[in-house]
Design a protein around this motif. Structure first.
Motif, mmCIF file in Angstrom:
data_model
loop_
_atom_site.group_PDB
_atom_site.id
_atom_site.type_symbol
_atom_site.label_atom_id
_atom_site.label_comp_id
_atom_site.label_asym_id
_atom_site.label_seq_id
_atom_site.Cartn_x
_atom_site.Cartn_y
_atom_site.Cartn_z
ATOM 1 N N HIS A 17 0.827 -1.186 0.000
ATOM 2 C CA HIS A 17 0.000 0.000 0.000
ATOM 3 C C HIS A 17 0.871 1.249 0.000
ATOM 4 O O HIS A 17 1.970 1.262 0.538
ATOM 5 N N LEU A 18 0.330 2.322 -0.578
ATOM 6 C CA LEU A 18 0.990 3.612 -0.506
ATOM 7 C C LEU A 18 0.769 4.209 0.882
ATOM 8 O O LEU A 18 -0.234 3.918 1.533
ATOM 9 N N THR A 19 1.669 5.074 1.325
ATOM 10 C CA THR A 19 1.464 5.785 2.576
ATOM 11 C C THR A 19 0.361 6.814 2.364
ATOM 12 O O THR A 19 -0.022 7.121 1.225
ATOM 13 N N LEU A 20 -0.153 7.375 3.455
ATOM 14 C CA LEU A 20 -1.184 8.407 3.321
ATOM 15 C C LEU A 20 -0.665 9.605 2.536
ATOM 16 O O LEU A 20 -1.375 10.167 1.704
ATOM 17 N N SER A 21 0.570 10.004 2.782
ATOM 18 C CA SER A 21 1.152 11.135 2.057
ATOM 19 C C SER A 21 1.260 10.845 0.558
ATOM 20 O O SER A 21 0.947 11.700 -0.272
ATOM 21 N N GLU A 22 1.694 9.647 0.226
ATOM 22 C CA GLU A 22 1.812 9.261 -1.182
ATOM 23 C C GLU A 22 0.434 9.216 -1.848
ATOM 24 O O GLU A 22 0.273 9.637 -2.995
ATOM 25 N N LEU A 26 -1.101 11.478 -4.961
ATOM 26 C CA LEU A 26 -1.639 10.789 -6.135
ATOM 27 C C LEU A 26 -3.023 11.301 -6.525
ATOM 28 O O LEU A 26 -3.279 11.604 -7.683
ATOM 29 N N VAL A 27 -3.932 11.418 -5.535
ATOM 30 C CA VAL A 27 -5.323 11.772 -5.847
ATOM 31 C C VAL A 27 -5.605 13.268 -5.723
ATOM 32 O O VAL A 27 -6.641 13.726 -6.182
ATOM 33 N N PHE A 32 -8.703 13.748 -1.791
ATOM 34 C CA PHE A 32 -8.283 12.939 -0.645
ATOM 35 C C PHE A 32 -9.121 13.297 0.570
ATOM 36 O O PHE A 32 -9.658 12.419 1.249
ATOM 37 N N LYS A 33 -9.255 14.598 0.843
ATOM 38 C CA LYS A 33 -10.036 15.056 1.991
ATOM 39 C C LYS A 33 -11.505 14.673 1.840
ATOM 40 O O LYS A 33 -12.140 14.206 2.780
ATOM 41 N N GLU A 34 -12.045 14.845 0.642
ATOM 42 C CA GLU A 34 -13.450 14.514 0.382
ATOM 43 C C GLU A 34 -13.737 13.031 0.646
ATOM 44 O O GLU A 34 -14.732 12.681 1.272
ATOM 45 N N LEU A 35 -12.862 12.176 0.190
ATOM 46 C CA LEU A 35 -13.104 10.736 0.271
ATOM 47 C C LEU A 35 -12.695 10.105 1.598
ATOM 48 O O LEU A 35 -13.339 9.159 2.051
ATOM 49 N N LEU A 36 -11.642 10.610 2.215
ATOM 50 C CA LEU A 36 -11.060 9.883 3.341
ATOM 51 C C LEU A 36 -11.038 10.615 4.675
ATOM 52 O O LEU A 36 -10.656 10.022 5.685
ATOM 53 N N SER A 37 -11.442 11.873 4.732
ATOM 54 C CA SER A 37 -11.300 12.637 5.976
ATOM 55 C C SER A 37 -12.051 12.008 7.150
ATOM 56 O O SER A 37 -11.600 12.098 8.289
ATOM 57 N N SER A 38 -13.163 11.364 6.906
ATOM 58 C CA SER A 38 -13.921 10.752 8.004
ATOM 59 C C SER A 38 -13.244 9.483 8.537
ATOM 60 O O SER A 38 -13.617 8.979 9.586
#
Length: 73
Positions: A17-22, A26-27, A32-38
């Motif tokens: 897996h990529l790190t969160l920063s990577e 990428l996206v 990134f915030k829209e999809l994963l912030s929760s």
């Protein structure tokens, strides 16, 4: 040669897996915030000295009992 002799890709290559920063790079930050912030918890940073006009929330001192009581939630 190994593939030709029956070895599968899963045996020859590692997938990680990529790190969160990577992933954010990428996206894009907005997506990134829209999809994963929760799903991501960012702990508060260390307290720092700042001028009174600083917009950040002021540091609130907690006792050890309060810290451990909050940890159970």
């Amino acid at each position: 040669m190994l593939k030709d002799n029956g070895f599968e890709d899963t045996m020859l290559y590692e997938r990680k897996h990529l790190t969160l920063s990577e992933t954010e790079k990428l996206v894009g930050k907005a997506k990134f915030k829209e999809l994963l912030s929760s799903h991501i918890h960012t702990p508060p940073g260390k307290p720092t000295l700042a001028v009174s006009e600083d917009k950040r929330e002021a540091f609130k001192r907690m006792t050890a009992a309060q810290v451990f009581a909050d940890a159970g939630n």
